[in-house]
Design an enzyme around this catalytic site. Structure first.
Site, PDB file in Angstrom:
ATOM      1  N   LYS A 163       0.851  -1.191   0.000  1.00 32.12           N
ATOM      2  CA  LYS A 163       0.000   0.000   0.000  1.00 32.12           C
ATOM      3  C   LYS A 163       0.882   1.236   0.000  1.00 32.12           C
ATOM      4  O   LYS A 163       1.933   1.259   0.661  1.00 32.12           O
ATOM      5  CB  LYS A 163      -0.890  -0.007   1.249  1.00 32.12           C
ATOM      6  CG  LYS A 163      -1.883  -1.162   1.277  1.00 32.12           C
ATOM      7  CD  LYS A 163      -2.949  -1.015   0.211  1.00 32.12           C
ATOM      8  CE  LYS A 163      -3.970  -2.144   0.304  1.00 32.12           C
ATOM      9  NZ  LYS A 163      -5.078  -1.967  -0.653  1.00 32.12           N
ATOM     10  N   GLU A 213      -2.103   0.111  -8.721  1.00 32.42           N
ATOM     11  CA  GLU A 213      -3.538  -0.112  -8.544  1.00 32.42           C
ATOM     12  C   GLU A 213      -4.214   1.164  -8.045  1.00 32.42           C
ATOM     13  O   GLU A 213      -3.755   1.787  -7.085  1.00 32.42           O
ATOM     14  CB  GLU A 213      -3.717  -1.263  -7.537  1.00 32.42           C
ATOM     15  CG  GLU A 213      -5.154  -1.709  -7.341  1.00 32.42           C
ATOM     16  CD  GLU A 213      -5.245  -2.935  -6.419  1.00 32.42           C
ATOM     17  OE1 GLU A 213      -4.232  -3.634  -6.223  1.00 32.42           O
ATOM     18  OE2 GLU A 213      -6.334  -3.185  -5.871  1.00 32.42           O
ATOM     19  N   ASP A 238      -9.445  -0.900  -9.417  1.00 31.41           N
ATOM     20  CA  ASP A 238     -10.116  -1.690  -8.372  1.00 31.41           C
ATOM     21  C   ASP A 238     -11.440  -0.980  -8.041  1.00 31.41           C
ATOM     22  O   ASP A 238     -12.496  -1.318  -8.610  1.00 31.41           O
ATOM     23  CB  ASP A 238      -9.170  -1.801  -7.152  1.00 31.41           C
ATOM     24  CG  ASP A 238      -9.791  -2.445  -5.924  1.00 31.41           C
ATOM     25  OD1 ASP A 238     -10.987  -2.765  -5.945  1.00 31.41           O
ATOM     26  OD2 ASP A 238      -9.081  -2.625  -4.914  1.00 31.41           O
ATOM     27  N   GLY A 290      -9.060  -8.969  -3.069  1.00 33.43           N
ATOM     28  CA  GLY A 290      -9.609  -9.431  -1.792  1.00 33.43           C
ATOM     29  C   GLY A 290     -10.030  -8.257  -0.942  1.00 33.43           C
ATOM     30  O   GLY A 290      -9.659  -7.110  -1.213  1.00 33.43           O
TER      31      GLY A 290
END
Ligand code: OSB
Ligand code: MG
Length: 366
Positions: A163, A213, A238, A290
């Site tokens: 992240k 992402e 996402d 996820g």
């Protein structure tokens, strides 16, 4: 098949370690599990909404409200052969894909169990194991991050996702790249940047990341397309992809080169399959994301990731990466960078009713 009754339970599961992303930190998960009962079969689905509306406008509370107030009361007495037969129960409810997905996915489990087939084979899976990576939250120091990455590589994870947020990005990732030159590495910003950050994002372009992402806002397809035009590194969307129409828009605009599909985010497995099929048709690689699911949601994700277009490692880590004890048995384990696709009927794992009662926060029956 007639659905005789259904239930929803909220359970509280404590994460083994806090999970921090650009928009906040989670210490535990409030997991909503939906069970459909039909002629002696119990089928399960999980709602992936978070506690706060940071990732999506949906939360545990909004999903509980939509499910108990509108969706679940319509379920008993419904007759279905396939999950599509249940669509009328969603009529008049705009949005709330995470709430809807919990029921839709349970319906897939029900159809698979009634036929004696695995969920993976029912959705069109072609693999008996799926390649998986691990998603690592923001760490306090670069040292702590390096230790985590080293441990996960040692465990065998096939790719590392970290992240990032402004200020915890370029030098952190450069340090990681220097220390682990060959590791398949990617970064997830959870919408922490804007096009004003272009110079900083261009620095990331030099680090041979598999993808970046969701760098920009959840609803900004146009700026993602502009950014993709400026970067060599593929952008993966996402948060932006909530339906097959969103995926079509992203494809048309060139807003990304990869899509992260989470069935719990897009309204369920039918929608996830449709996005997969569209991406295969356009030769866009996909992978299964996820949402820190319990074993129930994980089982659905594993089944989906068995489809042929899922060519990149998923955020489908072993149960132990998240939980001291999972709500299903057997738990999901890592084996040479892969997780096995259960072959038993339906999701192929059993929900531990003993733990359900102990971990329960609230429950409603219909
Ligand atoms: O952005 O992919 C994300 C977890 C919660 C909410 C959003 C995200 C994530 C993850 C973890 O990255 C993926 C997982 O291991 O479940
Ligand atoms: Mg993400």
């Amino acid at each position: 098949m007639k659905i005789d009754r259904c239930e929803i339970r909220e359970i509280r599961m404590k994460l083994r370690e806090p999970f921090e992303i650009s928009s906040g930190v989670s210490h535990h998960r409030r997991v909503l599990l939906v069970a459909l009962h039909s002629g002696g079969i119990t089928a399960w689905g999980e709602c992936v909404a978070g506690e706060t509306p940071a990732y999506s406008y949906e939360t545990t509370e909004t999903a509980w409200s939509i499910l108990t107030g509108l969706i679940l009361p319509r379920v008993p007495g419904s007759v279905m052969e396939t999950p599509a037969d249940l669509l009328p129960i969603f009529e008049g409810i705009r949005g709330h894909p995470m709430a809807k997905a919990a029921v839709e996915m349970a319906a897939w489990d029900l159809q698979a169990k009634a036929a004696g087939d695995s969920l993976a084979s029912l959705v069109g899976g072609v693999r008996d194991s799926v390649t998986v990576g691990v998603s690592i939250g923001l760490q306090r120091t670069d040292d702590a991050l390096h230790r985590k990455v080293a441990d996960y590589i040692e465990e065998g994870y096939a790719r590392i996702k970290v992240k990032i947020k402004p200020g915890r990005d370029v030098s952190m990732l450069r340090g990681l790249r220097d220390r682990f030159p060959d590791v398949p590495l990617m970064a997830d910003a959870n919408s922490a940047y804007s096009l004003d950050d272009l110079p900083r994002l261009k620095e990331l372009d030099k680090l041979e990341l598999m993808m970046i992402e969701q760098p920009l806002a959840h609803d900004d397809y146009l700026d993602h397309a502009r950014l993709q035009g400026e970067l060599e590194t593929p952008i993966c969307l996402d948060e932006s992809i909530r339906s097959v129409r969103d995926a079509a828009l992203a494809l048309e605009l060139g807003a990304c080169r990869i899509i992260n599909i989470k069935p719990g985010r897009v309204g369920g497995l039918s929608s996830a399959k449709a996005i997969h099929d569209l991406c295969v048709e356009h030769e866009m690689p996909v992978w299964c994301g996820g949402m820190l699911e319990s074993g129930v949601g994980r089982a659905h994700n594993v089944a989906l990731a068995a489809l042929p277009g899922f060519t990149l490692p998923g955020d489908i880590s072993a149960s132990r990466r998240y939980w001291s004890e999972d709500i299903v048995t057997p738990e999901f384990v890592l084996d040479g960078g892969t997780v096995s696709v259960p072959s038993g009927p339906g999701i192929g794992v059993e929900v531990r009713e003993d733990l359900l009662d102990v971990w329960a926060v609230r429950r409603a029956d219909f």
